[in-house]
Design an enzyme around this catalytic site. Structure first.
Site, PDB file in Angstrom:
ATOM      1  N   TYR A 123       7.130 164.300  12.059  1.00  0.00           N
ATOM      2  CA  TYR A 123       6.154 163.388  12.621  1.00  0.00           C
ATOM      3  C   TYR A 123       4.767 163.751  12.099  1.00  0.00           C
ATOM      4  O   TYR A 123       4.191 164.769  12.473  1.00  0.00           O
ATOM      5  CB  TYR A 123       6.170 163.444  14.153  1.00  0.00           C
ATOM      6  N   PRO A 133      14.071 156.041  24.871  1.00  0.00           N
ATOM      7  CA  PRO A 133      14.714 155.591  26.102  1.00  0.00           C
ATOM      8  C   PRO A 133      14.215 154.234  26.591  1.00  0.00           C
ATOM      9  O   PRO A 133      14.848 153.635  27.473  1.00  0.00           O
ATOM     10  CB  PRO A 133      14.360 156.702  27.103  1.00  0.00           C
ATOM     11  N   GLY A 170      13.791 151.727  24.367  1.00  0.00           N
ATOM     12  CA  GLY A 170      14.210 150.766  23.347  1.00  0.00           C
ATOM     13  C   GLY A 170      13.097 150.304  22.432  1.00  0.00           C
ATOM     14  O   GLY A 170      12.940 149.096  22.200  1.00  0.00           O
TER      15      GLY A 170
END
Length: 382
Positions: free
Chosen positions: A102, A252, A254
């Site tokens: 990241y 979590p 989506g």
């Protein structure tokens, strides 16, 4: 500009970033946020859960992936990211998730500085495995879990995170060229040296987990898991239950879908990974919105936001599941941790799941090129 309009123009700065999907930055609609703003402002979580047999974390964690760059390619205010991290800790969050990929590297630096005042009171998770040049931070093709590379990566992580140990170190994706025995052997050496305390695997093949666990217990598996993608229910969740391994769902919410911030008219700019996920295509998106209708109905019943219902459903599945929703906005962080207070009775959960099972999500969860890295089995050691 409201959040839905932001979604319609969202994009990522570099095409290569599609290899590293982000957690959602969008949350509930403005009206929903206003409705629950006062409640969220005083929200604090107190629940704890165990990953594996020994690693205790807050019932909801935070993924900090977007804190170096958002979907809209903007660079978040660094002081505000520190403020979110530190406020989350003040509100009871003790589990923070990052990765070398990241940024690359930049998110670990942000997290390291953010948690510096209370480093010994939190659990830091980060991940290795993509092929990233350790000097320049440049992404190179494919994966790299060669033992010597892992050791160099971990040394760099410790410096960026301003710490002497990593509480939970994941292999970000299984390397098809390196036996898992060699990977876990290297991690065992790092544990013996005190540089790593626990380890896990992200999106692994089932047999690779068994082989890894036989060498040294796996503490957690990180997989995409949500109301939008329930794939782990087939093999990974039963495996975790059998071997006493925790499950940490990434995305979590989506990638924003489960917050209610996406509608049939939403379009994504080139570079936004959702633009190449077929579940969000103009053809499939209207059909998949049936899931949002379900969430909105239950939001009214439970006086909670769609995001909170989504996270509460995950928490209700198993006592060793710990979601890590990501955000760069304070109200969304407060909203997410408020999910702890949303409870389903056994009858409600049965009703919810019955309605959920009647909804079929059309389209793939990831583009084919990235999906190929999931569920991979490591080669056998010769």
């Amino acid at each position: 500009m409201n959040r839905r309009n932001l979604l319609k123009t969202a994009g990522l700065a570099m095409a290569g970033s599609a290899l590293f999907p982000f957690d959602s930055f969008a949350q509930s609609t403005n009206s929903e946020s206003n409705l629950f703003e006062n409640n969220n402002a005083s929200q604090r979580i107190s629940g704890k859960r165990k990953l594996g047999n020994t690693l205790e974390v807050s019932i909801v964690g935070i993924g900090v992936q977007n804190m170096s760059r958002t979907y809209q390619t903007t660079i978040p205010s660094r002081p505000e990211m520190f403020n979110i991290i530190r406020t989350a800790f003040d509100k009871g969050v003790t589990f923070f998730d990052a990765a070398e990929a990241y940024g690359p590297h930049e998110v670990e630096r942000i997290l390291g500085e953010g948690i510096a005042p209370f480093r010994d009171k939190v659990v830091v998770a980060t991940k290795f495995g993509w092929n990233i040049d350790q000097e320049t931070g440049k992404r190179l093709p494919g994966l790299n879990s060669q033992p010597e590379h892992i050791k160099k990566v971990v040394d760099g992580m410790l410096k960026r995170l301003r710490t002497d140990r990593i509480d939970l170190l994941y292999q970000h994706r299984v390397d098809p060229n390196v036996p898992i025995e060699d990977v876990v052997g290297t991690i065992k050496d790092l544990i013996a040296a005190g540089k790593v305390l626990h380890y896990g695997l992200s999106e692994p093949g089932v047999q690779t987990v068994r082989r890894a666990h036989a060498i040294h217990p796996v503490t957690a598996i990180q997989n995409e898991y949500s109301l939008l993608w329930r794939g782990p229910e087939k093999e990974i969740i039963p495996l975790c239950e059998e071997l006493h391994i925790g499950l940490v769902p990434w995305s979590p919410l989506g990638v924003g879908f489960l917050t209610g911030a996406i509608d049939a008219n939403t379009r994504f700019a080139p570079g936004d990974i959702r633009a190449i996920e077929s579940r969000f295509s103009p053809e499939n998106l209207p059909h998949n919105l049936a899931l949002l209708d379900l969430l909105k109905n239950w939001s009214e019943k439970k006086q909670a936001t769609p995001a909170q219902i989504s996270l509460a459903w995950l928490l209700s599945q198993k006592p060793w599941i710990v979601p890590i929703p990501g955000t760069t906005q304070m109200p969304h962080m407060l909203e997410n941790i408020g999910a702890e207070k949303v409870k389903f009775t056994a009858a409600e959960l049965l009703e919810f799941n019955k309605q959920l099972d009647a909804i079929q999500i059309i389209g793939e969860r990831l583009p084919a090129g990235l999906l190929a890295f999931s569920g991979v089995e490591a080669p056998m050691k010769k």
